[in-house]
Design a protein around this motif. Sequence first.
Motif, PDB file in Angstrom:
ATOM      1  N   PRO A   5       0.835  -1.207   0.000  1.00 32.81           N
ATOM      2  CA  PRO A   5       0.000   0.000   0.000  1.00 32.81           C
ATOM      3  C   PRO A   5       0.868   1.256   0.000  1.00 32.81           C
ATOM      4  CG  PRO A   5      -0.847  -1.591   1.564  1.00 32.81           C
ATOM      5  CD  PRO A   5       0.504  -2.084   1.113  1.00 32.81           C
ATOM      6  N   ARG A   6       0.367   2.270  -0.680  1.00 29.62           N
ATOM      7  CA  ARG A   6       1.096   3.527  -0.801  1.00 29.62           C
ATOM      8  C   ARG A   6       0.246   4.668  -0.287  1.00 29.62           C
ATOM      9  NH1 ARG A   6       4.022   3.311  -6.579  1.00 29.62           N
ATOM     10  NH2 ARG A   6       4.831   5.291  -5.845  1.00 29.62           N
ATOM     11  N   HIS A   7       0.942   5.684   0.191  1.00 32.27           N
ATOM     12  CA  HIS A   7       0.287   6.909   0.661  1.00 32.27           C
ATOM     13  C   HIS A   7       0.984   8.079  -0.022  1.00 32.27           C
ATOM     14  CE1 HIS A   7      -1.340   4.346   3.819  1.00 32.27           C
ATOM     15  NE2 HIS A   7      -0.107   3.981   4.098  1.00 32.27           N
ATOM     16  N   VAL A   8       0.213   8.881  -0.716  1.00 32.33           N
ATOM     17  CA  VAL A   8       0.750  10.083  -1.330  1.00 32.33           C
ATOM     18  C   VAL A   8       0.197  11.261  -0.545  1.00 32.33           C
ATOM     19  CG1 VAL A   8       0.875  11.504  -3.410  1.00 32.33           C
ATOM     20  CG2 VAL A   8       0.958   9.005  -3.597  1.00 32.33           C
ATOM     21  N   VAL A   9       1.096  12.012   0.096  1.00 37.11           N
ATOM     22  CA  VAL A   9       0.722  13.176   0.892  1.00 37.11           C
ATOM     23  C   VAL A   9       0.928  14.413   0.027  1.00 37.11           C
ATOM     24  CG1 VAL A   9       1.176  14.512   2.986  1.00 37.11           C
ATOM     25  CG2 VAL A   9       1.410  12.005   3.015  1.00 37.11           C
ATOM     26  N   ILE A  10      -0.173  15.083  -0.295  1.00 34.48           N
ATOM     27  CA  ILE A  10      -0.112  16.325  -1.059  1.00 34.48           C
ATOM     28  C   ILE A  10       0.068  17.442  -0.043  1.00 34.48           C
ATOM     29  CG2 ILE A  10      -1.263  17.786  -2.755  1.00 34.48           C
ATOM     30  CD1 ILE A  10      -0.698  14.920  -3.779  1.00 34.48           C
ATOM     31  N   ILE A  66      -3.265  11.087  11.938  1.00 31.55           N
ATOM     32  CA  ILE A  66      -3.227  10.895  10.487  1.00 31.55           C
ATOM     33  C   ILE A  66      -2.389   9.658  10.158  1.00 31.55           C
ATOM     34  CG2 ILE A  66      -2.456  11.885   8.285  1.00 31.55           C
ATOM     35  CD1 ILE A  66      -2.923  14.689   9.646  1.00 31.55           C
ATOM     36  N   ARG A  67      -1.224   9.541  10.811  1.00 31.75           N
ATOM     37  CA  ARG A  67      -0.353   8.382  10.589  1.00 31.75           C
ATOM     38  C   ARG A  67      -1.081   7.083  10.933  1.00 31.75           C
ATOM     39  NH1 ARG A  67       3.886   8.425  14.567  1.00 31.75           N
ATOM     40  NH2 ARG A  67       2.387   7.211  15.732  1.00 31.75           N
ATOM     41  N   GLU A  68      -1.804   7.072  12.048  1.00 36.90           N
ATOM     42  CA  GLU A  68      -2.541   5.868  12.440  1.00 36.90           C
ATOM     43  C   GLU A  68      -3.626   5.527  11.411  1.00 36.90           C
ATOM     44  OE1 GLU A  68      -1.773   3.632  14.764  1.00 36.90           O
ATOM     45  OE2 GLU A  68       0.002   4.906  14.906  1.00 36.90           O
ATOM     46  N   TRP A  69      -4.298   6.542  10.893  1.00 37.23           N
ATOM     47  CA  TRP A  69      -5.315   6.316   9.855  1.00 37.23           C
ATOM     48  C   TRP A  69      -4.664   5.702   8.619  1.00 37.23           C
ATOM     49  CZ3 TRP A  69      -5.912   8.192   4.883  1.00 37.23           C
ATOM     50  CH2 TRP A  69      -7.133   7.896   4.277  1.00 37.23           C
ATOM     51  N   MET A  70      -3.509   6.252   8.216  1.00 35.01           N
ATOM     52  CA  MET A  70      -2.789   5.724   7.060  1.00 35.01           C
ATOM     53  C   MET A  70      -2.401   4.267   7.291  1.00 35.01           C
ATOM     54  SD  MET A  70      -0.452   9.154   6.474  1.00 35.01           S
ATOM     55  CE  MET A  70       0.776   8.441   5.404  1.00 35.01           C
ATOM     56  N   SER A  71      -1.885   3.964   8.475  1.00 35.28           N
ATOM     57  CA  SER A  71      -1.475   2.593   8.790  1.00 35.28           C
ATOM     58  C   SER A  71      -2.661   1.636   8.782  1.00 35.28           C
ATOM     59  CB  SER A  71      -0.760   2.548  10.146  1.00 35.28           C
ATOM     60  OG  SER A  71       0.496   3.174  10.057  1.00 35.28           O
ATOM     61  N   THR A  72      -3.785   2.078   9.307  1.00 38.52           N
ATOM     62  CA  THR A  72      -4.989   1.239   9.298  1.00 38.52           C
ATOM     63  C   THR A  72      -5.409   0.928   7.863  1.00 38.52           C
ATOM     64  OG1 THR A  72      -5.745   2.097  11.428  1.00 38.52           O
ATOM     65  CG2 THR A  72      -7.434   1.136   9.976  1.00 38.52           C
ATOM     66  N   VAL A  94       7.019  12.043  11.007  1.00 35.08           N
ATOM     67  CA  VAL A  94       5.943  11.337  11.720  1.00 35.08           C
ATOM     68  C   VAL A  94       5.085  10.576  10.715  1.00 35.08           C
ATOM     69  CG1 VAL A  94       3.827  11.620  13.090  1.00 35.08           C
ATOM     70  CG2 VAL A  94       5.882  12.923  13.686  1.00 35.08           C
ATOM     71  N   LEU A  95       4.664  11.250   9.657  1.00 36.39           N
ATOM     72  CA  LEU A  95       3.800  10.620   8.652  1.00 36.39           C
ATOM     73  C   LEU A  95       4.519   9.478   7.933  1.00 36.39           C
ATOM     74  CD1 LEU A  95       2.170  13.834   7.152  1.00 36.39           C
ATOM     75  CD2 LEU A  95       1.183  12.257   8.837  1.00 36.39           C
ATOM     76  N   SER A  96       5.819   9.630   7.730  1.00 41.03           N
ATOM     77  CA  SER A  96       6.607   8.607   7.023  1.00 41.03           C
ATOM     78  C   SER A  96       6.654   7.277   7.755  1.00 41.03           C
ATOM     79  CB  SER A  96       8.044   9.099   6.809  1.00 41.03           C
ATOM     80  OG  SER A  96       8.058  10.151   5.896  1.00 41.03           O
ATOM     81  N   ARG A  97       6.359   7.295   9.048  1.00 40.33           N
ATOM     82  CA  ARG A  97       6.390   6.054   9.832  1.00 40.33           C
ATOM     83  C   ARG A  97       5.099   5.235   9.710  1.00 40.33           C
ATOM     84  NH1 ARG A  97       9.281   9.589  13.312  1.00 40.33           N
ATOM     85  NH2 ARG A  97       7.523   9.891  14.700  1.00 40.33           N
ATOM     86  N   ALA A  98       4.187   5.665   8.857  1.00 39.08           N
ATOM     87  CA  ALA A  98       2.970   4.876   8.615  1.00 39.08           C
ATOM     88  C   ALA A  98       3.335   3.585   7.898  1.00 39.08           C
ATOM     89  CB  ALA A  98       1.979   5.680   7.780  1.00 39.08           C
ATOM     90  N   ASP A  99       2.517   2.567   8.093  1.00 36.27           N
ATOM     91  CA  ASP A  99       2.705   1.321   7.342  1.00 36.27           C
ATOM     92  C   ASP A  99       2.488   1.614   5.864  1.00 36.27           C
ATOM     93  OD1 ASP A  99       3.070   0.028   9.743  1.00 36.27           O
ATOM     94  OD2 ASP A  99       1.061  -0.843   9.805  1.00 36.27           O
ATOM     95  N   GLY A 100       3.287   0.952   5.013  1.00 38.78           N
ATOM     96  CA  GLY A 100       3.202   1.180   3.578  1.00 38.78           C
ATOM     97  C   GLY A 100       4.265   2.183   3.148  1.00 38.78           C
ATOM     98  N   ASP A 146      11.265  10.967   0.084  1.00 43.33           N
ATOM     99  CA  ASP A 146      10.619  10.302  -1.046  1.00 43.33           C
ATOM    100  C   ASP A 146       9.502  11.211  -1.561  1.00 43.33           C
ATOM    101  OD1 ASP A 146       9.681   8.495  -2.904  1.00 43.33           O
ATOM    102  OD2 ASP A 146       9.239   6.911  -1.445  1.00 43.33           O
ATOM    103  N   GLY A 147       9.768  11.900  -2.653  1.00 50.33           N
ATOM    104  CA  GLY A 147       8.742  12.790  -3.184  1.00 50.33           C
ATOM    105  C   GLY A 147       9.251  13.705  -4.264  1.00 50.33           C
ATOM    106  N   LEU A 148       8.410  14.675  -4.606  1.00 47.44           N
ATOM    107  CA  LEU A 148       8.753  15.638  -5.631  1.00 47.44           C
ATOM    108  C   LEU A 148       8.033  16.953  -5.366  1.00 47.44           C
ATOM    109  CD1 LEU A 148       6.715  15.367  -8.818  1.00 47.44           C
ATOM    110  CD2 LEU A 148       6.516  13.523  -7.205  1.00 47.44           C
ATOM    111  N   THR A 149       8.498  17.996  -6.041  1.00 45.19           N
ATOM    112  CA  THR A 149       7.901  19.321  -5.928  1.00 45.19           C
ATOM    113  C   THR A 149       7.281  19.681  -7.269  1.00 45.19           C
ATOM    114  OG1 THR A 149       9.526  19.975  -4.270  1.00 45.19           O
ATOM    115  CG2 THR A 149       8.376  21.757  -5.418  1.00 45.19           C
ATOM    116  N   VAL A 150       6.057  20.238  -7.218  1.00 42.83           N
ATOM    117  CA  VAL A 150       5.308  20.590  -8.416  1.00 42.83           C
ATOM    118  C   VAL A 150       4.806  22.022  -8.270  1.00 42.83           C
ATOM    119  CG1 VAL A 150       3.286  19.982  -9.817  1.00 42.83           C
ATOM    120  CG2 VAL A 150       4.594  18.179  -8.692  1.00 42.83           C
TER     121      VAL A 150
END
Length: 172
Positions: A5-10, A66-72, A94-100, A146-150
């Motif tokens: 699973p992947r999470h993309v944080v905008i 938010i991290r816990e929601w992502m991990s779930t 903090v967010l990067s430590r989510a599962d996935g 892990d990401g990019l700027t747009v």
Amino acid sequence: MNHVPRHVVIMGAAGSGKTTVSTTLSEHLGWIAAEADEFHAPASIASMTAGIPLSDEDRWPWLESIREWMSTQAKNGRSTVIACSALKRSYRDVLSRADGRVQFVHLDGAPEVLSDRMATRRGHWMPVSLLPSQLSALEPLDPDEDGLTVDFLNPPGSISTQILEGLIIPDS
């Protein structure tokens, strides 16, 4: 082959188009979308509505929820797209430590455009007066993140294409 699973944080300052881009991207990918503002405690929303910036201490429980929601979601095999300011590296850590796998897309551009957008949007409690505090806290993505700027001035569809190509997200 196992699906990770992947999470993309905008991410980005208020008015950068996080919600619009995350909605466009999640619809394209068929991934679950979340608006990080919905994870704030009522007291935090009241503070920001009154023009009082949040402290790091105010933000830690919010980021952890938010991290816990992502991990779930990841534990249930679901990938996500999250609209979240994620202004500082420590917040992104903090967010990067989510599962996935967690990736970030920084919507960046001219501050004057942000204030113009914030002044004309409807139905949002974040006042333009908080934009300077967001911009002073904003730490661009580091090369090891892990990401990019747009550029947020591009149309949402174009931004989504840049994200899909830049993060190498296979068609779902």
